[in-house]
Design an enzyme around this catalytic site. Structure first.
Site, PDB file in Angstrom:
ATOM      1  N   SER A 118       0.813  -1.220   0.000  1.00  0.00           N
ATOM      2  CA  SER A 118       0.000   0.000   0.000  1.00  0.00           C
ATOM      3  C   SER A 118       0.845   1.269   0.000  1.00  0.00           C
ATOM      4  O   SER A 118       0.633   2.177  -0.812  1.00  0.00           O
ATOM      5  CB  SER A 118      -0.939   0.000   1.210  1.00  0.00           C
ATOM      6  OG  SER A 118      -1.889  -1.031   1.118  1.00  0.00           O
ATOM      7  N   GLU A 119       1.798   1.366   0.924  1.00  0.00           N
ATOM      8  CA  GLU A 119       2.599   2.593   1.016  1.00  0.00           C
ATOM      9  C   GLU A 119       3.470   2.773  -0.227  1.00  0.00           C
ATOM     10  O   GLU A 119       3.673   3.897  -0.695  1.00  0.00           O
ATOM     11  CB  GLU A 119       3.470   2.580   2.271  1.00  0.00           C
ATOM     12  CG  GLU A 119       2.710   2.504   3.586  1.00  0.00           C
ATOM     13  CD  GLU A 119       1.953   3.787   3.928  1.00  0.00           C
ATOM     14  OE1 GLU A 119       1.885   4.709   3.085  1.00  0.00           O
ATOM     15  OE2 GLU A 119       1.406   3.855   5.047  1.00  0.00           O
ATOM     16  N   ALA A 120       3.978   1.676  -0.754  1.00  0.00           N
ATOM     17  CA  ALA A 120       4.789   1.763  -1.972  1.00  0.00           C
ATOM     18  C   ALA A 120       3.947   2.221  -3.159  1.00  0.00           C
ATOM     19  O   ALA A 120       4.445   2.920  -4.049  1.00  0.00           O
ATOM     20  CB  ALA A 120       5.436   0.418  -2.263  1.00  0.00           C
TER      21      ALA A 120
END
Length: 562
Positions: free
Chosen positions: A197-199
């Site tokens: 998700s963060e990537a």
């Protein structure tokens, strides 16, 4: 015969209409459902390239449109519950796999499936269990998806948890096993959330993971990465709610050395690390991306247009737009002056919703509509209205719509009078709003994860080293990129043609070849030449960076590393 011809024409018209409708529908990618093809990534034989392809596929599936040319998630009010979730399959070298459910409205991980069992985070939307992992035995986890709760259950902070292929391989194996250790479940979900998700949200984070895979080394999140994770909603809101290039509130990030990085404007270089925004609202009167269907746009939340920020305007050599000698009598000239240590009235400008720019209630006004006319302070009610109107573009250009001329600092001397000039995207015509006008100092990563390095008047790529001054660059409010070793020298294309080498030359002329824009596609773009920085022939050993038309290959992709 006539009837046959009419029937043929009618059929052709119907076919063309249907075809046009079908083609138009293809312009708008359908919101992904959990029934669509699952996005997959395996740690077995993984490379930085296979990981990049996975993240790009995930971003594409999550994208609902563009705002200010930055991909944005769908507006939650326009997403049906049955279309709200997508699944990602993660497998490892031991051929074990799990599926992760992601909410398309916020890119959060809400659940995962391990074999015939599925597990839902405590704060997962009620509809998640209806539409995700049908036919499995469902369980509710004891913690929610917030980092605060996950860290409490893991008994570790994100800074203490290693990321990389080994960590992801272990996470897949552990979750697939169905073991009941809640501490380890929380820890492994922290790994998956950040590496997926963060990537997807940030180019900076996907780059960190990609470097880790290429080098075969684990890493812990640095302060810059953590500050990005903690401020995704704030950055997204700042971009979408911006007025005349200016954020409604400063977003305070951190450098890797724990120094504050104040982001207050669309043209701030750090905005380029955003790969995917949370939907907050649609800017009023914005040109919407063709990805957004008109009916959806009309139903979407519109950002407030009442915000009128009061800010500095930084420009050439980092100087501020200044009312000369604090004099507010009609006709007093506007100059470029060193930005003062404190916020003072004659360097503060209110960006009004009527398109005027005011200091102490008086208007920034062009004396005329010819190139070279000076810019002055004037009473707003008695000035010619069209001479007081300005638009601030996302690329840092300030333009008077009536004349199509732009604000320019022709003199490099402090105290030089500002004028309007023909727009050539010169460095002396570049501006950035916000009360923090200091240069942003960063290293710049490029092809093969090498860093841009100054060597005399030349510029090339070398192994990244945070301690090397030659790899530190000061990004100024005028769009220039300067070596911190000598901030009088700017990155400059030697000529305005394809293949021209990028070198360091004196900033004193304020040329168009010295003004650059960091874009969210990863390019460093020259507005005047409509070309980007390019590692020649994708070969760092040539020790040459050149000007080249954009094609999006890895030798044109750059990233500020804070």
């Amino acid at each position: 015969m006539d009837k046959t011809l009419k029937l043929l024409i009618l059929c052709l018209a119907w076919t063309c209409s249907f075809s046009a409708l079908r083609c138009a529908a293809r312009t708008y990618p359908p919101v992904a459902t959990n029934q669509d093809q699952v996005i997959k990534f395996t740690t077995e034989g993984a490379t930085s390239q296979s990981y990049k392809q996975f993240i790009e596929a995930l971003r594409q599936r999550l994208t609902g449109g563009l705002i200010h040319d930055i991909p944005v998630l769908p507006d939650p009010t326009t997403v049906e519950e049955r279309n709200r979730y997508i699944t990602v399959e993660l497998s490892n070298s031991e051929r074990e796999s799990i599926e992760v459910g992601i909410d398309v409205t916020n890119a959060y991980v809400v659940a995962y499936r391990a074999g015939s069992q599925s597990y839902f985070l405590r704060d997962a939307p009620a509809s998640a269990s209806t539409y995700l992992f049908p036919g499995t035995q469902r369980y509710s986890l004891r913690f929610d998806g917030s980092y605060g709760d996950l860290e409490r259950w893991a008994h570790q902070t994100r800074e203490e948890i290693s990321l990389g292929l080994q960590a992801l391989t272990h996470a897949i194996s552990f979750l697939r096993s169905g073991a009941s250790n809640d501490e380890e479940k929380a820890r492994t979900l922290i790994v998956i959330i950040q590496m997926a998700s963060e990537a997807a949200r940030y180019r900076y984070i996907s780059n960190r993971v990609g470097v880790s895979i290429r080098t075969g080394t684990a890493f812990q999140p640095d302060p810059a990465m953590l500050s990005l994770e903690n401020n995704w909603d704030n950055l997204s809101g700042g971009v979408q709610q911006s007025v005349q290039d200016t954020f409604p509130n400063n977003v305070i990030l951190s450098s890797i050395n724990r120094q504050p990085v104040v982001v207050d404007s669309l043209s701030h270089p750090t905005v380029a690390v955003l790969a995917l925004m949370l939907f907050v609202c649609n800017p009023p009167n914005a040109n919407q991306s063709p990805l957004l269907i008109r009916s959806i746009v009309e139903e979407s939340k519109i950002c407030s247009s009442r915000y009128e920020p009061t800010v500095r305007i930084g420009g050439r050599d980092g100087m501020c737009v200044d009312v000369y000698d604090d004099g507010y009598h009609n006709g007093n000239r506007i100059i470029a002056w060193k930005c003062k240590d404190r916020l003072e009235e004659n360097q503060l400008w209110t960006l009004k919703s009527d398109k005027t720019i005011r200091s102490n209630g008086k208007c920034l006004t062009t004396e005329g509509y010819a190139p070279g006319n000076y810019v002055m302070i004037y009473d707003c009610t008695s000035a010619v209205a069209e001479a007081t109107y300005w638009e601030i573009w996302d690329n840092g250009t300030i333009i008077n719509p009536k004349s199509a001329l732009v604000l320019s600092a022709e003199s490099s001397s402090m105290g030089g009078t500002l004028t309007v000039q023909t727009n050539e995207y010169l460095m002396r015509q570049g501006w950035r709003t916000g009360n923090n006008t200091s240069p942003f100092v960063t290293s710049i990563s490029g092809y093969s994860d090498l860093c841009m390095q100054a060597q005399g008047s030349n510029v090339w790529l070398a192994d990244c080293d945070n301690n090397k001054k030659e790899q530190q660059w000061a990004l100024y409010t005028d769009g220039s990129i300067r070596s911190v070793q000598n901030t009088n020298n700017c990155l400059t294309s030697k000529d305005h043609k394809q293949g021209s080498p990028i070198v360091l030359m004196a900033c004193s002329n304020g040329w168009a070849s010295q003004r650059w824009l960091f874009k969210n596609d990863g390019s460093i773009y020259n507005l005047h030449d409509d070309m980007v920085m390019d590692v020649k022939r994708s070969d760092p050993s040539l020790k040459e960076i050149i000007l080249h038309p954009y094609h999006g290959k890895p030798n044109q992709i750059w990233l500020t590393l804070f």
